[in-house]
Design an enzyme around this catalytic site. Sequence first.
Site, short mmCIF file in Angstrom:
data_model
loop_
_atom_site.label_atom_id
_atom_site.label_comp_id
_atom_site.label_asym_id
_atom_site.label_seq_id
_atom_site.Cartn_x
_atom_site.Cartn_y
_atom_site.Cartn_z
N GLY A 171 0.81 -1.20 0.00
CA GLY A 171 0.00 0.00 0.00
C GLY A 171 0.85 1.26 0.00
N SER A 172 0.36 2.31 -0.64
CA SER A 172 1.04 3.60 -0.59
C SER A 172 0.86 4.20 0.81
CB SER A 172 0.46 4.54 -1.65
OG SER A 172 0.70 4.03 -2.95
N GLY A 173 1.66 5.21 1.09
CA GLY A 173 1.62 5.85 2.40
C GLY A 173 2.81 5.53 3.28
N HIS A 174 3.72 4.67 2.77
CA HIS A 174 4.90 4.29 3.54
C HIS A 174 6.19 4.83 2.91
CE1 HIS A 174 2.18 1.70 5.64
NE2 HIS A 174 1.97 0.94 4.59
N LYS A 176 5.90 -7.97 2.51
CA LYS A 176 5.63 -7.72 3.92
C LYS A 176 4.45 -8.57 4.36
CE LYS A 176 4.89 -3.28 3.80
NZ LYS A 176 4.70 -3.25 2.33
N ASP A 225 -1.30 -8.44 0.90
CA ASP A 225 -0.04 -8.55 0.15
C ASP A 225 0.32 -10.01 -0.08
OD1 ASP A 225 0.01 -5.82 0.34
OD2 ASP A 225 1.77 -5.70 1.62
N HIS A 247 0.26 0.82 9.86
CA HIS A 247 -1.05 1.30 9.42
C HIS A 247 -1.84 1.87 10.58
CE1 HIS A 247 0.10 -2.10 6.74
NE2 HIS A 247 -0.21 -1.23 5.82
#
Length: 330
Positions: A53-56, A104, A109, A218
């Site tokens: 996921g984006s945001g990391h 991860k 995922d 998250h």
Amino acid sequence: MKMLINVAETVVTDALRGMASAHPDLTVDVENRVIVRRDAPVAGQVGLVSGGGSGHEPLHGGFVGPGMLSAACPGEVFTSPVPDQMVRAAAAVDSGAGVLFIVKNYTGDVLNFDMAAELAEDEGIRTAKVLVNDDVAVTDSLYTAGRRGTGATLFVEKIAGAAAAEGQPLDQVAAVARQVNENARSFGVALSACTTPAKGSPTFDLPPGELELGVGIHGEPGRERRPMMTSGEIADFAVHAILEDMPPRNPVLLLVNGMGATPLLELYGFNAEVQRVLAERGVVVARTLVGNYVTSLDMAGASVTLCQIDEELLRLWDAPVKTPGLRWGM
């Protein structure tokens, strides 16, 4: 909440367009959401593909380049990419030497990369997978069966990337990646909640004057909440949690990682406290990396990752790397 965005629905697309213009050494397929090093596939080299996921950021797209990942697949914010992205990335980087998926440990995922591996094999691409599950804070969480994958992902991607750059075969690159994961542990702390663009408000409630010990990237709950602690007290707690799970035998790589909103002034001070605790415990630190590398949007806080190493792993860590988020020796 104030955000430097247009609309929530285009956050990832806009970021990819900006990444493409900032880094001409990458090929950024905005429509299909795949980031590939421009010289891929590299003859004789195993391809390394990761994503999530984006945001990391800079994880994972910021770690694409010589000496690290061959490609990355960004999903929506905190949402797994889909198998089609992963297969497209694998096809773009496969030189015939095979592709290693670095995953991860989050349920979406894992499922999607497993499906992608099957589809890639059907297309004649040889694959292997390594699962990163380094977080000692909790055994299971909202997003996982088993431990979460966090800061050790950077160590796995860098060291496996160096092994691939040397022309090591797929089985050996995968073995090195697994060795790194098996010898790495992490623990994170949140001082504030993160805010997703879609929600526009904090994703969980963390009252003023409290912190979350063992938070996930998250915003998943950790071990406990306490009144705010000093940097030294947090370092004591985090390092103790890691060493309780992984008694030190060898020198370590140390990552003091910001969650996205913690300034370097605080991170370097926190690093000083982590180094103090490790010295008191007789742990030798071979290399230290401080900064925002595996983040959680605008969360304030930090994580500590230790990876026990031998001379070979240290050599691979020191090998040249050139990516938007990590570079030395080139």
